[in-house]
Motif scaffolding. Structure first.
Motif, mmCIF file in Angstrom:
data_model
loop_
_atom_site.group_PDB
_atom_site.id
_atom_site.type_symbol
_atom_site.label_atom_id
_atom_site.label_comp_id
_atom_site.label_asym_id
_atom_site.label_seq_id
_atom_site.Cartn_x
_atom_site.Cartn_y
_atom_site.Cartn_z
ATOM 1 N N THR A 79 0.869 -1.178 0.000
ATOM 2 C CA THR A 79 0.000 0.000 0.000
ATOM 3 C C THR A 79 0.903 1.224 0.000
ATOM 4 O O THR A 79 1.837 1.313 0.783
ATOM 5 C CB THR A 79 -0.919 0.014 1.233
ATOM 6 O OG1 THR A 79 -1.661 -1.196 1.280
ATOM 7 C CG2 THR A 79 -1.877 1.195 1.191
ATOM 8 N N HIS A 101 -5.910 3.271 -1.144
ATOM 9 C CA HIS A 101 -4.904 2.594 -1.982
ATOM 10 C C HIS A 101 -4.493 1.245 -1.398
ATOM 11 O O HIS A 101 -3.427 0.723 -1.735
ATOM 12 C CB HIS A 101 -3.679 3.498 -2.153
ATOM 13 C CG HIS A 101 -4.011 4.797 -2.803
ATOM 14 N ND1 HIS A 101 -4.311 4.906 -4.132
ATOM 15 C CD2 HIS A 101 -4.120 6.051 -2.285
ATOM 16 C CE1 HIS A 101 -4.591 6.165 -4.414
ATOM 17 N NE2 HIS A 101 -4.477 6.882 -3.311
ATOM 18 N N ASN A 116 0.489 -4.778 -7.237
ATOM 19 C CA ASN A 116 -0.898 -4.573 -6.858
ATOM 20 C C ASN A 116 -1.498 -5.943 -6.537
ATOM 21 O O ASN A 116 -1.460 -6.854 -7.369
ATOM 22 C CB ASN A 116 -1.641 -3.909 -8.027
ATOM 23 C CG ASN A 116 -3.041 -3.503 -7.676
ATOM 24 O OD1 ASN A 116 -3.708 -4.133 -6.863
ATOM 25 N ND2 ASN A 116 -3.510 -2.444 -8.320
ATOM 26 N N ALA A 178 -7.807 -1.365 -6.293
ATOM 27 C CA ALA A 178 -7.157 -0.109 -5.902
ATOM 28 C C ALA A 178 -5.990 0.149 -6.832
ATOM 29 O O ALA A 178 -5.493 -0.751 -7.504
ATOM 30 C CB ALA A 178 -6.676 -0.188 -4.447
ATOM 31 N N THR A 179 -5.566 1.389 -6.843
ATOM 32 C CA THR A 179 -4.384 1.774 -7.619
ATOM 33 C C THR A 179 -3.323 2.308 -6.638
ATOM 34 O O THR A 179 -3.672 2.714 -5.522
ATOM 35 C CB THR A 179 -4.727 2.871 -8.644
ATOM 36 O OG1 THR A 179 -5.304 3.975 -7.937
ATOM 37 C CG2 THR A 179 -5.708 2.358 -9.689
ATOM 38 N N GLY A 181 -0.943 4.753 -4.693
ATOM 39 C CA GLY A 181 -0.957 6.174 -4.380
ATOM 40 C C GLY A 181 0.394 6.774 -4.733
ATOM 41 O O GLY A 181 1.215 6.133 -5.399
#
Length: 182
Positions: A79, A101, A116, A178-179, A181
């Protein structure tokens, strides 16, 4: 006759030992079930994101959350940034995971960038359970098949049981995409 008595005594000893082991194992099963249930409940309590529980095994999702969030430390590497503003425990703040994220990858470790782990097409990181098991057990890098994963501490996770790996997989299928941050 003497041989018969010795064999009978040996047989009774084996039966008695087996029975006591079976009774002890049954007691351990009950203790295991209580422990497993508490880990599942704790997993749901500490989960930092909204879960998609449709068509998921709830017990595996809860246990997976416990393994990922309480013992695995996955958030710290996967993350970016790991904690929300004002929620960094390393700065003495009350811990608050960066839910926006969460496990979206993007942390830099020299030339490596964390992956990811969030769902893609309904699969954890676009990978099947079999592939995830291979990643966790052998460090297989499917993006670079001639290399082993670097930085990822897969040797520390390779001894997890199949059940625990399945729970991690099920949990990671339940978290939102999520992508990274910045």
């Amino acid at each position: 006759m003497k041989r018969f008595l010795l064999l009978s005594a040996a047989t009774l000893t084996i039966i008695a030992t087996y029975s006591s082991v079976k009774v002890a194992a049954h007691g351990d099963d009950e203790r295991y079930e209580r422990t497993e249930k508490s880990r599942i409940e704790r997993g749901f309590q500490i989960n930092p994101v909204r879960l998609n529980l449709y068509d998921k095994d709830l017990e595996l999702v809860g246990l997976g959350s416990y393994l990922v969030n309480a013992t695995g430390g996955c958030n710290d590497c996967h993350t970016n940034p790991s904690y929300a503003n004002g929620g960094n425990p390393f700065l003495g703040q009350p811990k608050q995971v960066n839910a926006d994220h969460y496990l979206g990858g993007g942390q830099h470790f020299g030339p490596f960038v964390s992956r990811n782990l969030t769902p893609e097409k309904g699969l954890h990181a676009g990978r099947t359970y079999r592939e995830i098991k291979q990643i966790m057990r052998r460090g297989t890098d499917f993006d670079n098949p001639s290399q082993l994963l670097q930085v990822m501490p897969w040797p520390g996770y390779q001894d997890l049981s199949d059940h625990d790996l399945r729970a991690i997989y099920e949990y990671l299928r339940a978290i939102p995409p999520a992508t990274p941050g910045s």
